[in-house]
Design a protein around this motif. Structure first.
Motif, PDB file in Angstrom:
ATOM      1  N   ASP A  81      38.334  49.676  66.138  1.00 49.91           N
ATOM      2  CA  ASP A  81      38.952  50.503  67.458  1.00 49.91           C
ATOM      3  C   ASP A  81      38.299  49.838  68.875  1.00 49.91           C
ATOM      4  O   ASP A  81      39.026  50.164  69.914  1.00 49.91           O
ATOM      5  CB  ASP A  81      38.605  52.120  67.161  1.00 49.91           C
ATOM      6  CG  ASP A  81      39.373  52.682  66.293  1.00 49.91           C
ATOM      7  OD1 ASP A  81      40.352  51.989  66.052  1.00 49.91           O
ATOM      8  OD2 ASP A  81      39.042  53.753  65.819  1.00 49.91           O
ATOM      9  N   ARG A 139      41.664  43.060  68.830  1.00 51.49           N
ATOM     10  CA  ARG A 139      42.382  43.882  67.626  1.00 51.49           C
ATOM     11  C   ARG A 139      43.950  43.900  67.542  1.00 51.49           C
ATOM     12  O   ARG A 139      44.420  43.915  68.652  1.00 51.49           O
ATOM     13  CB  ARG A 139      41.957  45.316  67.773  1.00 51.49           C
ATOM     14  CG  ARG A 139      42.545  46.114  66.479  1.00 51.49           C
ATOM     15  CD  ARG A 139      42.287  47.572  66.294  1.00 51.49           C
ATOM     16  NE  ARG A 139      42.983  48.183  65.262  1.00 51.49           N
ATOM     17  CZ  ARG A 139      42.583  49.364  64.967  1.00 51.49           C
ATOM     18  NH1 ARG A 139      41.870  50.194  65.385  1.00 51.49           N
ATOM     19  NH2 ARG A 139      43.023  49.673  63.740  1.00 51.49           N
ATOM     20  N   PRO A 170      38.758  51.444  59.547  1.00 46.06           N
ATOM     21  CA  PRO A 170      38.272  52.121  61.005  1.00 46.06           C
ATOM     22  C   PRO A 170      37.185  51.958  61.241  1.00 46.06           C
ATOM     23  O   PRO A 170      36.925  51.760  62.303  1.00 46.06           O
ATOM     24  CB  PRO A 170      38.695  53.902  60.282  1.00 46.06           C
ATOM     25  CG  PRO A 170      38.289  53.945  59.039  1.00 46.06           C
ATOM     26  CD  PRO A 170      39.004  52.512  58.381  1.00 46.06           C
TER      27      PRO A 170
END
Length: 68
Positions: free
Chosen positions: A8, A13, A30
């Motif tokens: 994150d 990303r 995650p």
């Protein structure tokens, strides 16, 4: 010491996920945490061409500038 991988917070990303070691080995997680031994092992695998290198790019805090 450990290396924390939090997709994150990765600045690339989505752009570099397809060629990231994490995605190749585990799919897009995650968050992951590797200790120093695990990190060195992953670096050795990448150096040997067995997996792509880690593509994690984390933001760097800007220097604090005081106004005059």
């Amino acid at each position: 010491m450990t290396t924390r991988i939090d997709c994150d917070t990765c600045l690339v990303r989505g752009l570099a996920c397809h060629d990231c070691m994490v995605t190749v080995l585990l799919g897009p997680p995650p968050e992951l945490t590797f200790d120093d031994d695990e990190r060195r092992a992953l670096e050795a695998l990448a150096a040997g061409g067995l997996v792509p290198p880690l593509r994690l790019v984390q933001p760097v805090a800007a220097p604090e500038v005081e106004s005059a």
